[in-house]
Design a protein around this motif. Structure first.
Motif, PDB file in Angstrom:
ATOM      1  N   TYR A  82       0.869  -1.175   0.000  1.00 52.97           N
ATOM      2  CA  TYR A  82       0.000   0.000   0.000  1.00 52.97           C
ATOM      3  C   TYR A  82       0.904   1.222   0.000  1.00 52.97           C
ATOM      4  O   TYR A  82       2.026   1.194   0.535  1.00 52.97           O
ATOM      5  CB  TYR A  82      -0.908  -0.001   1.240  1.00 52.97           C
ATOM      6  N   HIS A  84       0.684   5.886  -0.923  1.00 52.46           N
ATOM      7  CA  HIS A  84      -0.152   6.948  -1.498  1.00 52.46           C
ATOM      8  C   HIS A  84       0.711   7.896  -2.322  1.00 52.46           C
ATOM      9  O   HIS A  84       1.807   8.258  -1.920  1.00 52.46           O
ATOM     10  CB  HIS A  84      -0.953   7.680  -0.419  1.00 52.46           C
ATOM     11  N   ASP A 148      -2.962   4.806  -3.248  1.00 49.91           N
ATOM     12  CA  ASP A 148      -4.075   5.689  -2.925  1.00 49.91           C
ATOM     13  C   ASP A 148      -3.783   7.098  -3.463  1.00 49.91           C
ATOM     14  O   ASP A 148      -2.663   7.591  -3.326  1.00 49.91           O
ATOM     15  CB  ASP A 148      -4.135   5.708  -1.376  1.00 49.91           C
ATOM     16  N   GLU A 151      -4.927   9.900   0.178  1.00 44.60           N
ATOM     17  CA  GLU A 151      -4.557   9.684   1.582  1.00 44.60           C
ATOM     18  C   GLU A 151      -4.456  10.995   2.350  1.00 44.60           C
ATOM     19  O   GLU A 151      -4.914  11.101   3.485  1.00 44.60           O
ATOM     20  CB  GLU A 151      -3.231   8.913   1.670  1.00 44.60           C
ATOM     21  N   GLU A 152      -3.864  11.993   1.710  1.00 49.62           N
ATOM     22  CA  GLU A 152      -3.691  13.274   2.405  1.00 49.62           C
ATOM     23  C   GLU A 152      -5.021  14.019   2.556  1.00 49.62           C
ATOM     24  O   GLU A 152      -5.087  15.063   3.188  1.00 49.62           O
ATOM     25  CB  GLU A 152      -2.659  14.146   1.674  1.00 49.62           C
ATOM     26  N   SER A 155      -8.344   9.647   2.715  1.00 48.07           N
ATOM     27  CA  SER A 155      -8.677   8.373   2.030  1.00 48.07           C
ATOM     28  C   SER A 155     -10.178   8.123   2.005  1.00 48.07           C
ATOM     29  O   SER A 155     -10.640   7.022   2.305  1.00 48.07           O
ATOM     30  CB  SER A 155      -7.971   7.188   2.715  1.00 48.07           C
ATOM     31  N   LEU A 158     -11.356   5.098  -0.127  1.00 43.25           N
ATOM     32  CA  LEU A 158     -10.566   3.866  -0.088  1.00 43.25           C
ATOM     33  C   LEU A 158     -11.376   2.660   0.415  1.00 43.25           C
ATOM     34  O   LEU A 158     -11.326   1.580  -0.170  1.00 43.25           O
ATOM     35  CB  LEU A 158      -9.316   4.076   0.775  1.00 43.25           C
ATOM     36  N   ASP A 178       5.715   4.415   5.238  1.00 38.63           N
ATOM     37  CA  ASP A 178       5.365   5.837   5.287  1.00 38.63           C
ATOM     38  C   ASP A 178       5.851   6.334   6.641  1.00 38.63           C
ATOM     39  O   ASP A 178       5.841   5.596   7.611  1.00 38.63           O
ATOM     40  CB  ASP A 178       3.836   6.004   5.141  1.00 38.63           C
ATOM     41  N   CYS A 397      -4.295   6.115  10.448  1.00 38.51           N
ATOM     42  CA  CYS A 397      -4.152   5.940   9.007  1.00 38.51           C
ATOM     43  C   CYS A 397      -5.152   4.872   8.568  1.00 38.51           C
ATOM     44  O   CYS A 397      -5.734   4.189   9.406  1.00 38.51           O
ATOM     45  CB  CYS A 397      -2.718   5.568   8.640  1.00 38.51           C
ATOM     46  N   PRO A 398      -5.377   4.735   7.268  1.00 36.31           N
ATOM     47  CA  PRO A 398      -6.468   3.836   6.835  1.00 36.31           C
ATOM     48  C   PRO A 398      -6.115   2.348   6.817  1.00 36.31           C
ATOM     49  O   PRO A 398      -6.623   1.601   6.007  1.00 36.31           O
ATOM     50  CB  PRO A 398      -6.787   4.341   5.421  1.00 36.31           C
ATOM     51  N   GLU A 399      -5.259   1.943   7.739  1.00 34.51           N
ATOM     52  CA  GLU A 399      -4.819   0.553   7.791  1.00 34.51           C
ATOM     53  C   GLU A 399      -5.965  -0.443   7.962  1.00 34.51           C
ATOM     54  O   GLU A 399      -5.873  -1.592   7.542  1.00 34.51           O
ATOM     55  CB  GLU A 399      -3.890   0.431   9.005  1.00 34.51           C
TER      56      GLU A 399
END
Ligand SMILES: [Zn+2]
Length: 453
Positions: A82, A84, A148, A151-152, A155, A158, A178, A397-399
């Motif tokens: 993954y 971005h 992605d 992300e900033e 997301s 997503l 990241d 974060c979008p984990e």
């Protein structure tokens, strides 16, 4: 010569080409908050992925596109990368020494928006794949990439994208890079992050601000009423008083307790430039780590009512607002937490409105899983030193789209320098760490393949 050795020496011999590739990505703006250059950057990445031998495509979303790529090697485990490719806005150009989208190399670093966060880091994974295919003819395991473009900007599309493509995105482990290495100079391996829910409490009681002498004793003051409400939500010692708030907080495992002891935490250093010298609280390092990783917060991010400008105004304000964010830990659910907060507010101050803003779920991967150990071990080999193992990052974060939605362990190994200045002016990425990142990814792919046999 083992395949890994071949790849490692290829990485050294192609250093200049790799740096050029990073420069190419940085030269293309991709600011998701304005959309500037994002589609063009997706196309460049897609071509780059095809060029190294992956099937790649742009995946549209209702917002900005994601880029997907894969190369399946039958009978091998699959690593999902993954990353971005969108970046933060550049901010005040006067604070940049060189232009953000004209990459410049000085002091052994490349300067430019997106070098560290995250185009330079995601590129390391692509270059590793290139290295294996060029030197060994094939990858040791299958890879998928999901890059992605938002992300900033949180997301926002997503989760829906992942939901619609569950079959396509299946993998044994998700890996991403990241953020920075540990400030002590050691690498770090992170196994999760906190979630978040943003909420706003609004209390509008009077039609207009009015004279405190004529009305102060006779009408409600929303500022006081909001303050009283807030005092029922959190105790002075920091415990959230909303009923059920901690019900789903997962306990710390013995393995997590163990790694906590090995996380270097310099209390003075951490608060330097943040707290006034001589002020508390005086944290014990382990307790600080526990609060930071395993407990939810409730933070007042902004309070507003009445006259807060220069001088005095003798008024009763007509309205008061409070903006808050709550950082959540597994297994708290952002919507459930919002409902609990709303229920609390309705009970204590029924006239107040509670508005829901953004959210993300927390995520935590078991650090004793075989794949977790494989990756930690590979990073140790790549660096010649044990990484700092971090069960959970305090940020969000979008984990969860990988752990919660797709059920795959997710591990992040950041490659950037601690002073990468991500989101700030003069963002940069140490070239040595960039190359070390490419090598680390090679160790990881090789170890995942080897330990699967
Ligand atoms: Zn960022």
């Amino acid at each position: 010569m083992t395949s890994l050795d071949k790849v490692l020496s290829w990485i050294d011999s192609t250093r200049d080409e790799s740096i050029e590739k990073m420069a190419k990505l940085i030269s293309q703006p991709s600011v998701s908050s304005t959309g500037e250059g994002v589609e063009e950057c997706a196309k460049i990445l897609c071509d780059m992925l095809k060029e190294v031998g992956l099937d790649a495509k742009i995946m549209p979303t209702p917002g900005l596109p994601a880029v997907y790529a894969e190369r399946i090697v039958p009978g091998t485990p699959t690593v999902m990368f993954y990353g971005h490719y969108d970046v933060q806005p550049v901010g005040d150009l006067n604070r940049w020494d060189t232009l953000p989208f004209e990459p410049d190399i000085r002091n052994g670093r490349m300067y430019g928006r997106g070098t560290g966060d995250n185009k330079g880091q995601l590129l390391t994974h692509i270059i590793t794949v290139d290295g294996f295919i060029k030197t060994c003819g094939e990858l040791p395991c299958s890879v998928k990439f999901l890059l992605d473009g938002e992300e900033e900007s949180g997301s926002i599309n997503l989760a829906a994208l992942v939901d619609e493509n569950r079959e396509l995105l299946k993998a044994d482990v998700c890996y991403f890079s990241d953020g920075p290495i540990h400030y002590s100079g050691r690498p770090q391996v992170l196994f999760g992050c906190r979630g978040i829910i943003d909420a706003e409490i609004v209390l509008e009681e009077n039609i207009r601000d009015c004279h405190s002498g004529h009305y102060g004793a006779l009408i409600p003051n929303p500022a006081w009423r909001l303050v009283h409400l807030l005092s029922t939500m959190k105790s002075p010692d920091g415990r959230v008083l909303v009923e059920g708030y901690y019900d789903k907080v997962r306990s710390i495992t013995p393995a997590e307790e163990e790694v906590l002891k090995d996380i270097p935490f310099d209390v003075e250093g951490y608060f330097q430039g943040v707290r006034h010298p001589g002020t508390g609280p005086n944290w014990d390092p382990i307790d600080a780590m526990k609060a930071h990783m395993f407990l939810p917060t409730m933070t007042i991010a902004g309070l507003g009512s009445g006259h807060t400008g220069e001088g005095m105004a003798t008024i009763v304000p007509h309205k008061a607002i409070c903006k808050m964010d709550m950082r959540l830990v597994p297994d708290q659910d952002p919507d459930e937490i919002f409902d609990l907060v709303e229920k609390h507010v309705k009970k204590h101050l029924p006239e107040a409105k509670v508005i829901k803003h953004g959210k993300m779920y927390p995520s935590r991967t078991d650090l004793t899983l075989p794949l977790s150990k494989t990756i930690t071990g590979a990073v140790a080999e790549a660096w010649g030193t044990d990484p700092v193992v971090v069960p959970l990052s305090g940020a969000s974060c979008p984990e969860y789209v990988f752990t919660k939605m797709l059920g795959m362990p997710t591990v992040s190994v950041p490659y950037a320098n601690p002073d990468e200045s991500n989101h700030g002016p003069n963002e940069n990425f140490s070239l040595d760490l960039f190359i070390q990142g490419i090598k680390t990814t090679a160790y990881v792919l090789e170890a995942v393949a080897r330990n699967n046999k």
